[in-house]
Design an enzyme around this catalytic site. Structure first.
Site, PDB file in Angstrom:
ATOM      1  CD1 TRP A 193      41.566  10.083  12.173  1.00 57.80           C
ATOM      2  CD2 TRP A 193      41.673   9.350  14.292  1.00 57.80           C
ATOM      3  NE1 TRP A 193      42.725  10.559  12.738  1.00 57.80           N
ATOM      4  CE2 TRP A 193      42.815  10.136  14.024  1.00 57.80           C
ATOM      5  CE3 TRP A 193      41.526   8.784  15.567  1.00 57.80           C
ATOM      6  CZ2 TRP A 193      43.814  10.371  14.982  1.00 57.80           C
ATOM      7  CZ3 TRP A 193      42.517   9.014  16.514  1.00 57.80           C
ATOM      8  CH2 TRP A 193      43.638   9.799  16.224  1.00 57.80           C
ATOM      9  CE  LYS A 231      43.521  16.106  14.547  1.00 55.23           C
ATOM     10  NZ  LYS A 231      42.857  14.947  15.139  1.00 55.23           N
ATOM     11  CG  ASP A 250      35.745  12.046  13.941  1.00 57.10           C
ATOM     12  OD1 ASP A 250      35.954  13.255  14.148  1.00 57.10           O
ATOM     13  OD2 ASP A 250      36.607  11.160  14.151  1.00 57.10           O
TER      14      ASP A 250
HETATM   15  C1  LIG Z   1      42.652  13.785  15.590  1.00 53.25           C
HETATM   16  C2  LIG Z   1      41.414  13.047  15.257  1.00 53.25           C
HETATM   17  C3  LIG Z   1      40.748  12.267  16.207  1.00 53.25           C
HETATM   18  C4  LIG Z   1      41.266  12.078  17.606  1.00 53.25           C
HETATM   19  O1  LIG Z   1      40.963  13.199  18.347  1.00 53.25           O
HETATM   20  P1  LIG Z   1      41.256  13.281  19.917  1.00 53.25           P
HETATM   21  O2  LIG Z   1      40.610  14.601  20.259  1.00 53.25           O
HETATM   22  O3  LIG Z   1      42.735  13.268  20.073  1.00 53.25           O
HETATM   23  O4  LIG Z   1      40.599  12.137  20.572  1.00 53.25           O
HETATM   24  C5  LIG Z   1      39.588  11.640  15.829  1.00 53.25           C
HETATM   25  N1  LIG Z   1      39.091  11.769  14.589  1.00 53.25           N
HETATM   26  C6  LIG Z   1      39.699  12.516  13.642  1.00 53.25           C
HETATM   27  C7  LIG Z   1      39.089  12.633  12.285  1.00 53.25           C
HETATM   28  C8  LIG Z   1      40.874  13.182  13.950  1.00 53.25           C
HETATM   29  O5  LIG Z   1      41.481  13.920  13.013  1.00 53.25           O
END
Ligand SMILES: *Cc1c(COP(=O)(O)O)cnc(C)c1O
Length: 361
Positions: free
Chosen positions: A103, A196, A172
């Site tokens: 990511w 998540k 993030d």
């Molecule tokens: C799943 C995830 C993403 C992607 O998220 P989307 O909402 O599908 O764009 C980005 N960063 C992390 C750390 C993730 O676990």
């Protein structure tokens, strides 16, 4: 109908059962409106109460002050990879990124596409991202420092956040937001795809500080400017009402049933500890992340062979344990044990792991 399984999916992921039950019981007639939450106007008093409550709970849970705005955007965490550099880095200004996995790598790519000067201040790519780097080559006047707080795929997590000497941190937090208390003050932007740890897919929580909001240039598209959302309380256009409603219920569950983030953190440590203890004591299972960098949310491990890994995942499902296949870039197995996964689910997994080892070890 089959019984519900213990769900270890990485995302979309398990939600608290009381939340699912409340959705079910309120679904046809939300809050006395005579309509479903999926039918009411986003300009109605019913939806207004939902979004205001979600924002207030976010503020209380994270202990953030009025300098921060809580926003709900679409486009997932992936759209934030592009929006952060677009809004917060002026031409010629360096942006610092710490590369801790898939990511982070994608976030870096989006800054580079826009021609930003990207300094990768540290990377753990040399060992397939099995650790969180300690030595950082930070730029003193960087626009920001971007980190991925929990690396969902690689199974690593920042135990403590880096000191950036006043440069705003951007994180993030898609896979560990609301899993533990932390000091939000050094952060200029926090974002998290809800699917998540705090809700269903379709909404991304964004927490942004006012001094960063003031940086957004005027010549970027309206829908990619954070101020559009900040000025209209996330309702410049139609927001993802249902997803925000589920987030609200998850936050209510966190506050009222779990008791807050300190309690959540304590429970998450106990859950992850059960699996890591077993992996450490075993000759059969092998953790993929360094001990000091291990994630409390995504526990990644290998078995002695790929054949055994496939059987482990398939037989787990027969035993009511789903979602244990690792990401293809790491291989092996991964148990995603976000806030909503219960101690009983983790205990069932550990029992299964012991039995599987006895039979195959
Ligand atoms: C799943 C995830 C993403 C992607 O998220 P989307 O909402 O599908 O764009 C980005 N960063 C992390 C750390 C993730 O676990």
């Amino acid at each position: 109908m089959h019984a519900r399984i213990h769900n270890f999916n990485p995302g979309p992921a398990a939600l608290p059962l009381p939340v699912l039950e409340e959705i079910q019981s309120s679904f046809l007639n939300f809050s006395g409106s005579g309509m479903s939450i999926t039918e009411v106007s986003h300009r109605s008093k019913w939806f207004d109460a939902v979004i205001e409550d979600a924002i207030a709970r976010t503020r209380r849970l994270l202990g953030i002050d009025q300098r921060f705005k809580v926003l709900f955007l679409q486009g997932g965490a992936s759209m934030q990879f592009a929006m952060a550099p677009m809004n917060f880095a002026a031409a010629g200004q360096t942006v610092d990124y710490i590369n801790t996995g898939t990511w982070s790598t994608k976030a870096i790519k989006e800054a580079e596409i826009q021609g930003k000067t990207v300094n990768v201040a540290a990377s753990s790519e040399d060992r397939n991202f099995a650790y969180i780097p300690r030595e950082l080559d930070l730029t003193p006047d960087a626009a920001y420092v971007h980190i991925t707080s929990n690396n969902t795929i690689k199974g690593t997590q920042w135990a403590a956040f880096p000191d950036t000497a006043g440069v705003p941190l951007i994180a993030d937090m898609s896979s560990d937001i609301m899993s533990r208390p932390f000091d939000a003050a050094p952060f200029g932007l926090i974002y998290a795809g809800a699917q998540k740890n705090i809700g269903p897919s379709g909404v991304c929580m964004v927490i942004v500080r006012d001094d960063l909001l003031a940086r957004s240039p005027a010549d970027i598209p309206t829908m990619l400017n954070y101020n559009t959302y900040a000025d209209k309380n996330s309702m410049y256009n139609t927001p993802p009402c249902f997803a925000i409603y589920v987030v609200q219920l998850v936050l209510k569950w966190l506050e009222e049933t779990v008791g807050g983030l300190a309690q959540m953190d304590a429970l998450n440590r106990r859950k992850a500890g059960l699996i890591y203890d077993l992996v450490e004591q075993s000759e059969f299972y092998r953790g993929t992340a360094d001990a000091d960098s291990r994630s409390l949310m995504n526990v990644t491990f290998r078995l002695p062979s790929e054949d055994l890994e496939q059987r482990f995942v398939a037989q787990a499902l027969e035993n009511g344990l789903g979602g244990l296949k690792g990401h293809r870039s790491v291989g092996g197995c991964r148990a995603s044990i976000y806030n909503a996964s219960e101690m009983a689910a983790v205990e069932a997994l550990v029992d299964y792991m012991r039995t599987f080892e006895q039979r195959n070890g």
